[in-house]
Design a protein around this motif. Structure first.
Motif, PDB file in Angstrom:
ATOM      1  N   VAL A   8       3.440  -3.080  -8.051  1.00 16.57           N
ATOM      2  CA  VAL A   8       4.355  -3.980  -7.365  1.00 16.57           C
ATOM      3  C   VAL A   8       5.539  -3.203  -6.790  1.00 16.57           C
ATOM      4  CG1 VAL A   8       6.034  -5.818  -7.822  1.00 16.57           C
ATOM      5  CG2 VAL A   8       3.681  -6.042  -8.653  1.00 16.57           C
ATOM      6  N   SER A   9       6.002  -2.185  -7.502  1.00 18.31           N
ATOM      7  CA  SER A   9       7.178  -1.423  -7.055  1.00 18.31           C
ATOM      8  C   SER A   9       6.971  -0.770  -5.691  1.00 18.31           C
ATOM      9  CB  SER A   9       7.564  -0.355  -8.082  1.00 18.31           C
ATOM     10  OG  SER A   9       6.562   0.635  -8.176  1.00 18.31           O
ATOM     11  N   HIS A  10       5.726  -0.511  -5.301  1.00 22.22           N
ATOM     12  CA  HIS A  10       5.447   0.107  -4.004  1.00 22.22           C
ATOM     13  C   HIS A  10       5.685  -0.849  -2.831  1.00 22.22           C
ATOM     14  CE1 HIS A  10       2.943   2.834  -6.574  1.00 22.22           C
ATOM     15  NE2 HIS A  10       3.632   3.695  -5.854  1.00 22.22           N
ATOM     16  N   TRP A  11       5.608  -2.165  -3.064  1.00 19.88           N
ATOM     17  CA  TRP A  11       5.647  -3.124  -1.964  1.00 19.88           C
ATOM     18  C   TRP A  11       6.673  -4.236  -2.130  1.00 19.88           C
ATOM     19  CZ3 TRP A  11       3.361  -2.390   2.619  1.00 19.88           C
ATOM     20  CH2 TRP A  11       2.511  -1.301   2.695  1.00 19.88           C
ATOM     21  N   MET A  12       7.367  -4.283  -3.245  1.00 16.01           N
ATOM     22  CA  MET A  12       8.347  -5.350  -3.452  1.00 16.01           C
ATOM     23  C   MET A  12       9.584  -5.126  -2.575  1.00 16.01           C
ATOM     24  SD  MET A  12       9.960  -4.398  -7.147  1.00 16.01           S
ATOM     25  CE  MET A  12      11.203  -3.099  -7.327  1.00 16.01           C
ATOM     26  N   SER A  13      10.308  -6.194  -2.326  1.00 14.47           N
ATOM     27  CA  SER A  13      11.601  -6.108  -1.661  1.00 14.47           C
ATOM     28  C   SER A  13      12.638  -5.857  -2.742  1.00 14.47           C
ATOM     29  CB  SER A  13      11.919  -7.408  -0.930  1.00 14.47           C
ATOM     30  OG  SER A  13      10.958  -7.657   0.067  1.00 14.47           O
ATOM     31  N   ALA A 102      -0.563  -8.903  -9.344  1.00 17.50           N
ATOM     32  CA  ALA A 102       0.411  -9.777  -8.684  1.00 17.50           C
ATOM     33  C   ALA A 102      -0.281 -10.660  -7.646  1.00 17.50           C
ATOM     34  CB  ALA A 102       1.514  -8.943  -8.040  1.00 17.50           C
ATOM     35  N   VAL A 103      -1.204 -10.091  -6.889  1.00 14.73           N
ATOM     36  CA  VAL A 103      -1.935 -10.866  -5.878  1.00 14.73           C
ATOM     37  C   VAL A 103      -2.711 -11.992  -6.552  1.00 14.73           C
ATOM     38  CG1 VAL A 103      -3.807 -10.774  -4.180  1.00 14.73           C
ATOM     39  CG2 VAL A 103      -2.066  -8.978  -4.225  1.00 14.73           C
ATOM     40  N   ILE A 125      11.618  -8.602  -5.623  1.00 16.71           N
ATOM     41  CA  ILE A 125      10.756  -9.777  -5.477  1.00 16.71           C
ATOM     42  C   ILE A 125       9.548  -9.344  -4.656  1.00 16.71           C
ATOM     43  CG2 ILE A 125      11.903 -10.648  -3.397  1.00 16.71           C
ATOM     44  CD1 ILE A 125      11.538 -13.503  -4.643  1.00 16.71           C
ATOM     45  N   ILE A 126       8.383  -9.830  -5.040  1.00 17.18           N
ATOM     46  CA  ILE A 126       7.165  -9.576  -4.269  1.00 17.18           C
ATOM     47  C   ILE A 126       6.706 -10.927  -3.728  1.00 17.18           C
ATOM     48  CG2 ILE A 126       5.607  -9.651  -6.295  1.00 17.18           C
ATOM     49  CD1 ILE A 126       4.875  -7.090  -3.736  1.00 17.18           C
TER      50      ILE A 126
END
Length: 157
Positions: A8-13, A102-103, A125-126
């Motif tokens: 998640v850390s790669h794509w979260m805001s 997460a998906v 947040i993702i």
């Protein structure tokens, strides 16, 4: 690279907007409209206690039958707090959570976002939009390309 390494850390805001528990739904609606977002984490003394969505706010507003009474509706919205309409038991993930997990959570629970919490602190947040950005990037779950490497993604400020 294993798919579990793409987290998640790669794509979260990382820069996210929030509201406080006693902010009005009118304020929350204005923030969402201005920044074109659909949900806001709700904090109480810096601690995540819920999430409020555009649907929560829409459902709280009076019926659209009251067409020419905009000022009255705005006053109404300023009398209700976010706490009265938010989801209290918010589902969260950690930055280390696999992106695929997460998906699955977003899909299974039909929700638009997952706050990202580490050591009790909201760190990101993702959202479904972040997932769509991932898909459009051409990456697979086995490629850990970070948000910084992408072009054209505006951070929420």
């Amino acid at each position: 690279m294993e798919s579990s390494l793409l987290t998640v850390s790669h794509w979260m805001s990382r820069e996210i907007l929030t509201v406080e528990v006693f902010d009005s739904i009118g304020l929350a609606r204005r923030i969402m409209a201005k920044h074109r977002i659909n949900q806001l984490p709700v904090l109480d003394g810096g601690k995540l206690i819920g999430i409020v969505t555009d649907r929560d706010i829409r459902d709280a507003y009076p019926t659209s039958m009251v067409i020419n009474r905009g000022k009255e509706i705005d006053r109404f919205a300023d009398t209700y707090t976010v706490e009265e309409v938010m989801t209290h038991n918010v589902m969260c993930v950690r930055p280390q959570t696999p992106l695929a997990t997460a998906v699955r959570l977003l899909r299974r629970h039909r929700i638009g976002s997952l706050p990202v919490v580490e050591k009790g602190k909201l760190v990101g947040i993702i959202t479904r939009s972040d997932i769509l950005d991932f898909v459009l990037s051409g990456n697979s779950l086995g490629q850990a390309r970070t948000r910084k490497a992408r072009r054209g993604k505006a951070l929420r400020l």
